[in-house]
Structure formats: structure tokens, C-alpha cells
Design a protein around this motif. Structure first.
Motif, PDB file in Angstrom:
ATOM      1  N   PHE A  92       0.823  -1.218   0.000  1.00 25.35           N
ATOM      2  CA  PHE A  92       0.000   0.000   0.000  1.00 25.35           C
ATOM      3  C   PHE A  92       0.854   1.264   0.000  1.00 25.35           C
ATOM      4  N   ILE A  93       2.051   1.178   0.582  1.00 25.70           N
ATOM      5  CA  ILE A  93       2.913   2.368   0.598  1.00 25.70           C
ATOM      6  C   ILE A  93       3.318   2.730  -0.840  1.00 25.70           C
ATOM      7  N   GLY A  94       3.735   1.727  -1.607  1.00 25.57           N
ATOM      8  CA  GLY A  94       4.147   1.978  -2.991  1.00 25.57           C
ATOM      9  C   GLY A  94       3.012   2.560  -3.821  1.00 25.57           C
ATOM     10  N   ALA A  95       1.817   1.987  -3.647  1.00 33.54           N
ATOM     11  CA  ALA A  95       0.660   2.468  -4.419  1.00 33.54           C
ATOM     12  C   ALA A  95       0.302   3.910  -4.027  1.00 33.54           C
ATOM     13  N   LYS A  96       0.336   4.205  -2.734  1.00 33.56           N
ATOM     14  CA  LYS A  96      -0.013   5.570  -2.288  1.00 33.56           C
ATOM     15  C   LYS A  96       1.010   6.590  -2.775  1.00 33.56           C
ATOM     16  N   VAL A  97       2.288   6.212  -2.753  1.00 37.62           N
ATOM     17  CA  VAL A  97       3.335   7.141  -3.205  1.00 37.62           C
ATOM     18  C   VAL A  97       3.165   7.432  -4.703  1.00 37.62           C
ATOM     19  N   LEU A  98       2.849   6.393  -5.474  1.00 35.12           N
ATOM     20  CA  LEU A  98       2.598   6.630  -6.905  1.00 35.12           C
ATOM     21  C   LEU A  98       1.403   7.555  -7.088  1.00 35.12           C
ATOM     22  N   GLU A  99       0.372   7.356  -6.260  1.00 29.48           N
ATOM     23  CA  GLU A  99      -0.833   8.197  -6.379  1.00 29.48           C
ATOM     24  C   GLU A  99      -0.511   9.665  -6.044  1.00 29.48           C
ATOM     25  N   VAL A 100       0.173   9.909  -4.932  1.00 25.18           N
ATOM     26  CA  VAL A 100       0.455  11.313  -4.581  1.00 25.18           C
ATOM     27  C   VAL A 100       1.470  11.942  -5.543  1.00 25.18           C
ATOM     28  N   SER A 101       2.254  11.111  -6.214  1.00 22.54           N
ATOM     29  CA  SER A 101       3.197  11.675  -7.188  1.00 22.54           C
ATOM     30  C   SER A 101       2.439  12.395  -8.306  1.00 22.54           C
ATOM     31  N   GLY A 102       1.163  12.007  -8.522  1.00 23.64           N
ATOM     32  CA  GLY A 102       0.348  12.650  -9.553  1.00 23.64           C
ATOM     33  C   GLY A 102       0.198  14.156  -9.334  1.00 23.64           C
ATOM     34  N   ALA A 111      10.513  16.975  -7.078  1.00 26.92           N
ATOM     35  CA  ALA A 111       9.643  16.210  -6.165  1.00 26.92           C
ATOM     36  C   ALA A 111       9.172  14.932  -6.845  1.00 26.92           C
ATOM     37  N   LEU A 112       8.795  15.054  -8.105  1.00 21.52           N
ATOM     38  CA  LEU A 112       8.320  13.882  -8.848  1.00 21.52           C
ATOM     39  C   LEU A 112       9.410  12.807  -8.924  1.00 21.52           C
ATOM     40  N   GLU A 113      10.625  13.241  -9.230  1.00 26.20           N
ATOM     41  CA  GLU A 113      11.713  12.254  -9.315  1.00 26.20           C
ATOM     42  C   GLU A 113      11.942  11.566  -7.963  1.00 26.20           C
ATOM     43  N   ALA A 114      11.888  12.351  -6.902  1.00 25.89           N
ATOM     44  CA  ALA A 114      12.095  11.773  -5.556  1.00 25.89           C
ATOM     45  C   ALA A 114      11.038  10.703  -5.263  1.00 25.89           C
ATOM     46  N   LEU A 115       9.780  10.976  -5.641  1.00 27.75           N
ATOM     47  CA  LEU A 115       8.702  10.023  -5.342  1.00 27.75           C
ATOM     48  C   LEU A 115       8.750   8.806  -6.270  1.00 27.75           C
ATOM     49  N   VAL A 116       9.175   9.020  -7.507  1.00 22.38           N
ATOM     50  CA  VAL A 116       9.326   7.875  -8.431  1.00 22.38           C
ATOM     51  C   VAL A 116      10.416   6.939  -7.903  1.00 22.38           C
ATOM     52  N   ARG A 117      11.519   7.517  -7.435  1.00 17.77           N
ATOM     53  CA  ARG A 117      12.590   6.695  -6.854  1.00 17.77           C
ATOM     54  C   ARG A 117      12.081   5.951  -5.626  1.00 17.77           C
ATOM     55  N   PHE A 118      11.310   6.652  -4.798  1.00 15.99           N
ATOM     56  CA  PHE A 118      10.722   6.073  -3.577  1.00 15.99           C
ATOM     57  C   PHE A 118       9.900   4.838  -3.956  1.00 15.99           C
ATOM     58  N   SER A 119       8.998   4.973  -4.940  1.00 19.71           N
ATOM     59  CA  SER A 119       8.132   3.828  -5.271  1.00 19.71           C
ATOM     60  C   SER A 119       8.940   2.709  -5.925  1.00 19.71           C
ATOM     61  N   ASP A 120       9.945   3.084  -6.712  1.00 22.45           N
ATOM     62  CA  ASP A 120      10.828   2.076  -7.313  1.00 22.45           C
ATOM     63  C   ASP A 120      11.546   1.275  -6.216  1.00 22.45           C
ATOM     64  N   GLU A 121      12.010   1.981  -5.189  1.00 26.04           N
ATOM     65  CA  GLU A 121      12.707   1.299  -4.086  1.00 26.04           C
ATOM     66  C   GLU A 121      11.764   0.358  -3.339  1.00 26.04           C
ATOM     67  N   GLU A 122      10.516   0.791  -3.152  1.00 26.38           N
ATOM     68  CA  GLU A 122       9.561  -0.092  -2.442  1.00 26.38           C
ATOM     69  C   GLU A 122       9.248  -1.341  -3.260  1.00 26.38           C
ATOM     70  N   LEU A 123       9.235  -1.202  -4.590  1.00 32.77           N
ATOM     71  CA  LEU A 123       9.032  -2.402  -5.424  1.00 32.77           C
ATOM     72  C   LEU A 123      10.206  -3.367  -5.240  1.00 32.77           C
TER      73      LEU A 123
END
Ligand SMILES: [Fe+2]
Ligand SMILES: [Fe+2]
Length: 321
Positions: A92-102, A111-123
Motif C-alpha cells: 500500500f505504501i508503494g501504491a499511495k506514493v505513486l498516487e500522490v506523485s500525480g 519532487a516527482l523524481e524523488a517520489l518515483v525513486r521512492f516507489s521504485d525502491e519499495e518495489l
């Protein structure tokens, strides 16, 4: 300067500061980035002569009737659950981070790059925890049970308000760091591979917690007071749901431990094991997080005294149970 200009200046400063924070997260993320096979696993397997979850988290030393081998086994069962629970919440963390990146798609690209990296790391972390579960499953006695499905949990969590999900996420990612620094890093007799898994995980979680804070504050600034009321109710419901999962997993792990430890337990010992597992899991996933100084500060900054009272009341049975 008139008030409107002052407000604009203050707003610009906040954006600049946030942008600098996102940039720092990207820099740190690039610096620590690791690979599952080349850096973490390195062809190794788990050594069952060693402890997995350290005593500061597993609380196994609080059961005086268990011998050394039984304490070690109980730390290994809890260590397996620890990896499983991280994999679970990261769905759920990965999905929420992708959603707020919108919200940053057509805005701050840093900010977008930071959140994309965040979700990539969670995957990547989820893959690591799946790999670990397969390795442990192959080596440990059959009968271990996982009580919750990551997608079902994620569907229920993501139905709640973003404020509440970000608060829960921030809590998890702050306690992850505290667990590593206070309990995992200082204990020298842990399984080297198990310790490395959570050392590498911690290195990337440091940035996640900083990003959670930025996004949680942004969300807070967007909400009306009615929406904040609902968000606090949602957070209380999420903590209750987490506690429900912990109760079920503690019970499943107690059954498993008692079955595979090969010891005859008195009724009193069995209830001691069951109670210890529930207290340990509540400590690991709820209590250590809500008592984290940074989380406590953020939560009190983003709630009214009446809302804090409601949260405290809801937490009391978990903190004292
Ligand atoms: Fe993670
Ligand atoms: Fe994370």
C-alpha cells in the motif's frame, strides 16, 4: 511590504525549502542505491545457528522458561514475520506514493523524481522480502502461516483518506530506522544475512521517511477542518486494523512455534508465549512508532488537542495491553 507580498514570499520560501529537501532525498537515494543480489544476498543463505530478530524487538528474553535454542527459534519465527510484514505494508505504501506523485506530474519535477525513486525502491524491497520468504520457507519446518494478503490489506488501507495513509506510512518508516539503529545494528550475534537485509533496507528508508513528512504536510495543508476530522477517524481505524492483523499473526506464530519447538508447554507457558508474541508485535509495529519523538511531534503539529485525545484513547488498550 504588504501582507499579500509577505505571504507570497513566505510561500515561495516554503516551496524552495521543500524543493531542496526533495533534491537532498534524490542525492541520498542515488548514493545508497543497492542491488538485491550483488549487494544484499551475495549468494548467501540464512544461518540458523544465529538469532534473526534482535532481543530488543522480539522480547524473547522475557520468557525465562525458554532455553537458548528455543529463544533463537522464536527470534527466527519473528524475524520471518518481520520480513513478511514489511512486504505487506509496502504494497500500500508503494501504491499511495505513486498516487500522490500525480500532484507533481506537471509541477515540481524534482519532487516527482524523488517520489518515483521512492516507489521504485519499495518495489525492490517487496521483491527482496519475497525472495527471503522463499528462502526461509525452504529451510524452516512446514506450517508457518501468513494471516493477511498484501492486496486485500492495501485495498482496505487505500480506501481511507490520504492524510491517514501518509500518517501511518510516516510512522512505519520512522520506526524502521529506530529499530535498525537501536536494536538491529548494536546486536553482534545476529545472522549476518538477516542483519544485512535490514541494514540495506534502512539505508533507503531514511529518505522515505523524509518524503512522507513532506507529503503528509502538503496533504494537511489542502484539507478542510471537516476533512481533517475524518482523517483522524481514519487513522484510528487503520491502527485498529493493523492491531487486528498483529493479533492474528501473533496467534499463528505462537501455534507454529509451539508445534515446531518440540517442547511440551504447560498451560501457563503457552499463554506466556502467546502474550509475549502479541506484546512484541504491538511494540514492533505500533508502540515504537507512536512513541518515536519525530512522529509524536508531527502528529501533534497536525492535530487539535481534542483529536490527539481521541487518538490517545484509542491507543490506550494497545499501549497497556
Ligand atoms: Fe521499504
Ligand atoms: Fe519505505
Amino acid at each position: 511590504m504588504n501582507h499579500a507580498v509577505l505571504r507570497m514570499e513566505a510561500g515561495r520560501e516554503a516551496v524552495d525549502t521543500d524543493s531542496a529537501r526533495y533534491a537532498r532525498c534524490i542525492k541520498a537515494s542515488k548514493k545508497v542505491r543497492w542491488d538485491i543480489d550483488a549487494d544484499v544476498l551475495r549468494g548467501r543463505d540464512f544461518d540458523f545457528d544465529h538469532v534473526f530478530l534482535p532481543a530488543g524487538l522480539s522480547k524473547v528474553d522475557e520468557l525465562p522458561f525458554l532455553n537458548g535454542a528455543e529463544r533463537r527459534l522464536l527470534s527466527q519465527v519473528q524475524g520471518r514475520t518481520y520480513a513478511y510484514v514489511f512486504g505487506l505494508v509496502e504494497r500500500f505504501i508503494g501504491a499511495k506514493v505513486l498516487e500522490v506523485s500525480g500532484q507533481h506530474w506537471l509541477g515540481d519535477q524534482v519532487a516527482l523524481e524523488a517520489l518515483v525513486r521512492f516507489s521504485d525502491e519499495e518495489l525492490k524491497h517487496q521483491e527482496l522480502f519475497r525472495r527471503i520468504e522463499n528462502m526461509l520457507d525452504a529451510r524452516m519446518a512446514p506450517g508457518y502461516r501468513k494471516v493477511a494478503d498484501p492486496n486485500e490489506v492495501a485495498r482496505a488501507v487505500l480506501a481511507k483518506s490520504t492524510w491517514a495513509v501518509l500518517a501511518l506510512t510516516c510512522n512505519i518508516e520512522l520506526f524502521t530506522q529506530q529499530h535498525y539503529r537501536q536494536s538491529i545494528e548494536p546486536q553482534s550475534d545476529l545472522s549476518p544475512l538477516w542483519k544485512d537485509v535490514f541494514r540495506f533496507h534502512w539505508m533507503e528508508e531514511v529518505q522515505h521517511a523524509m518524503l512522507d513528512e513532506l507529503e503528509w504536510k502538503r496533504e494537511h495543508a489542502r484539507l478542510t477542518s471537516d476533512q481533517k476530522e475524518q482523517a483522524v477517524a481514519d487513522l484510528i481505524a487503520l491502527v485498529a486494523a493493523v492491531d487486528g492483523i498483529l493479533q492474528a499473526q501473533a496467534s499463528a506464530d505462537a501455534d507454529y512455534f509451539i508445534a515446531v519447538a518440540g517442547r511440551r508447554c504447560t498451560g501457563e507457558e503457552e499463554s506466556g508465549i502467546r502474550y509475549l508474541l502479541l506484546r512484541a508485535y504491538r511494540w514492533q509495529y505500533i508502540v515504537s512508532g507512536v512513541q518515536h519523538p519525530q512522529f509524536a511531534r508531527l502528529l501533534s503539529d497536525m492535530t487539535t488537542p481534542a483529536q490527539m485525545d481521541r487518538i490517545q484513547t484509542a491507543l490506550t488498550p494497545i499501549l497497556t495491553g
